[in-house]
Design a protein around this motif. Structure first.
Motif, PDB file in Angstrom:
ATOM      1  N   TYR A  59       0.992  -1.521  -0.193  1.00  0.00           N
ATOM      2  CA  TYR A  59       0.121   0.139  -0.398  1.00  0.00           C
ATOM      3  C   TYR A  59       0.665   0.874  -0.138  1.00  0.00           C
ATOM      4  O   TYR A  59       0.651   2.109  -0.669  1.00  0.00           O
ATOM      5  N   SER A  60       2.035   1.440   0.858  1.00  0.00           N
ATOM      6  CA  SER A  60       2.512   2.430   0.774  1.00  0.00           C
ATOM      7  C   SER A  60       3.545   2.943  -0.346  1.00  0.00           C
ATOM      8  O   SER A  60       3.298   3.598  -1.155  1.00  0.00           O
ATOM      9  N   ALA A  61       4.279   1.885  -1.506  1.00  0.00           N
ATOM     10  CA  ALA A  61       4.365   1.505  -2.443  1.00  0.00           C
ATOM     11  C   ALA A  61       3.658   2.224  -3.444  1.00  0.00           C
ATOM     12  O   ALA A  61       4.059   3.211  -4.445  1.00  0.00           O
ATOM     13  N   ALA A  62       1.772   1.209  -3.396  1.00  0.00           N
ATOM     14  CA  ALA A  62       1.457   2.334  -4.997  1.00  0.00           C
ATOM     15  C   ALA A  62       0.909   3.494  -4.111  1.00  0.00           C
ATOM     16  O   ALA A  62       0.674   4.561  -4.968  1.00  0.00           O
ATOM     17  N   ALA A  83      -0.527   4.895 -13.212  1.00  0.00           N
ATOM     18  CA  ALA A  83      -0.544   5.159 -12.452  1.00  0.00           C
ATOM     19  C   ALA A  83      -1.192   4.415 -11.289  1.00  0.00           C
ATOM     20  O   ALA A  83      -0.749   3.741 -10.387  1.00  0.00           O
ATOM     21  N   LEU A  84      -2.240   4.858 -12.052  1.00  0.00           N
ATOM     22  CA  LEU A  84      -3.740   3.955 -11.259  1.00  0.00           C
ATOM     23  C   LEU A  84      -3.913   2.992 -11.458  1.00  0.00           C
ATOM     24  O   LEU A  84      -3.950   1.324 -10.571  1.00  0.00           O
ATOM     25  N   LEU A  85      -2.924   2.180 -12.353  1.00  0.00           N
ATOM     26  CA  LEU A  85      -3.199   0.503 -13.649  1.00  0.00           C
ATOM     27  C   LEU A  85      -2.169  -0.104 -12.272  1.00  0.00           C
ATOM     28  O   LEU A  85      -2.000  -1.439 -11.960  1.00  0.00           O
ATOM     29  N   LEU A 110      -0.779  -3.642  -7.821  1.00  0.00           N
ATOM     30  CA  LEU A 110      -0.466  -3.891  -6.085  1.00  0.00           C
ATOM     31  C   LEU A 110      -0.918  -4.246  -5.196  1.00  0.00           C
ATOM     32  O   LEU A 110      -1.140  -4.916  -4.284  1.00  0.00           O
ATOM     33  N   VAL A 111      -2.281  -3.208  -5.066  1.00  0.00           N
ATOM     34  CA  VAL A 111      -3.387  -3.530  -4.480  1.00  0.00           C
ATOM     35  C   VAL A 111      -4.188  -5.133  -4.459  1.00  0.00           C
ATOM     36  O   VAL A 111      -4.440  -6.082  -4.045  1.00  0.00           O
ATOM     37  N   VAL A 112      -4.296  -5.788  -5.835  1.00  0.00           N
ATOM     38  CA  VAL A 112      -4.294  -6.707  -5.967  1.00  0.00           C
ATOM     39  C   VAL A 112      -3.154  -8.298  -4.628  1.00  0.00           C
ATOM     40  O   VAL A 112      -3.532  -9.011  -4.844  1.00  0.00           O
ATOM     41  N   LEU A 137      -5.079 -14.251  -4.809  1.00  0.00           N
ATOM     42  CA  LEU A 137      -4.656 -13.299  -5.531  1.00  0.00           C
ATOM     43  C   LEU A 137      -6.216 -12.882  -6.624  1.00  0.00           C
ATOM     44  O   LEU A 137      -6.680 -11.781  -6.475  1.00  0.00           O
ATOM     45  N   VAL A 138      -6.540 -13.986  -7.156  1.00  0.00           N
ATOM     46  CA  VAL A 138      -7.668 -13.664  -7.921  1.00  0.00           C
ATOM     47  C   VAL A 138      -9.013 -14.323  -8.149  1.00  0.00           C
ATOM     48  O   VAL A 138      -9.971 -14.957  -8.790  1.00  0.00           O
TER      49      VAL A 138
END
Length: 152
Positions: free
Chosen positions: A22-25, A54-56, A61-63, A81-82
């Motif tokens: 999350y920090s990296a995102a 950036a959003l992609l 990263l969120v996944v 993950l999915v």
């Protein structure tokens, strides 16, 4: 050595890994957006494409931060993950976290093995071992004794 199982419901997550992701995102989004705004030669469409990129990247990263295991009275939900898989307690034969494993594996009654990315020893090995032991204690406390498949 069987420890006392934790109270239900309980959720197991790789906390440090999630914090890093999350920090990296946030950092990636801020840096790429800042670059898009600071480059004077970019037009509005190009700036928008920087932000979309950036959003992609943030979505990926969120996944990666999504995995968790939720243990409830009725069973276990494994969120990878999915994929999401709901298991009854009786379906879980064994909880495995061997030396060198990237995450916990559940041996299932149908003879398959399910990876559990919600408990991973990456940057928090002690926490992962404690979580694996807690999940193992829950499985042992809720499993129905049956014939040992190794003796069949």
């Amino acid at each position: 050595m069987t420890s006392d199982p934790p109270a239900l419901p309980v959720t197991f997550r790789p906390g440090r890994t999630r914090a890093v992701l999350y920090s990296a995102a946030v950092a990636c989004f801020a840096a790429i957006t800042a670059v898009a705004l600071l480059l004077e030669r970019l037009g509005p469409g190009e700036r928008l494409s920087f932000v979309a990129t950036a959003l992609l990247l943030d979505a990926v990263l969120v996944v990666l931060a999504r995995p968790k295991v939720v243990a409830e009275e009725s069973g276990v939900t494994v969120v990878n993950l999915v994929s999401v898989r709901r298991l009854e307690w009786a379906e879980i034969v064994r909880v495995n976290l061997r030396q060198g494993d990237p995450w916990v594996f559940l041996d299932l009654s149908d003879g398959t093995s399910l990876p559990v990315l919600g408990i991973q020893p990456g940057i928090a090995r002690e926490r992962a071992v404690a979580d694996a032991r807690a999940l193992r204690a829950l499985v042992e406390a809720r499993s129905v004794p049956g014939p040992d498949p190794r003796q069949a």
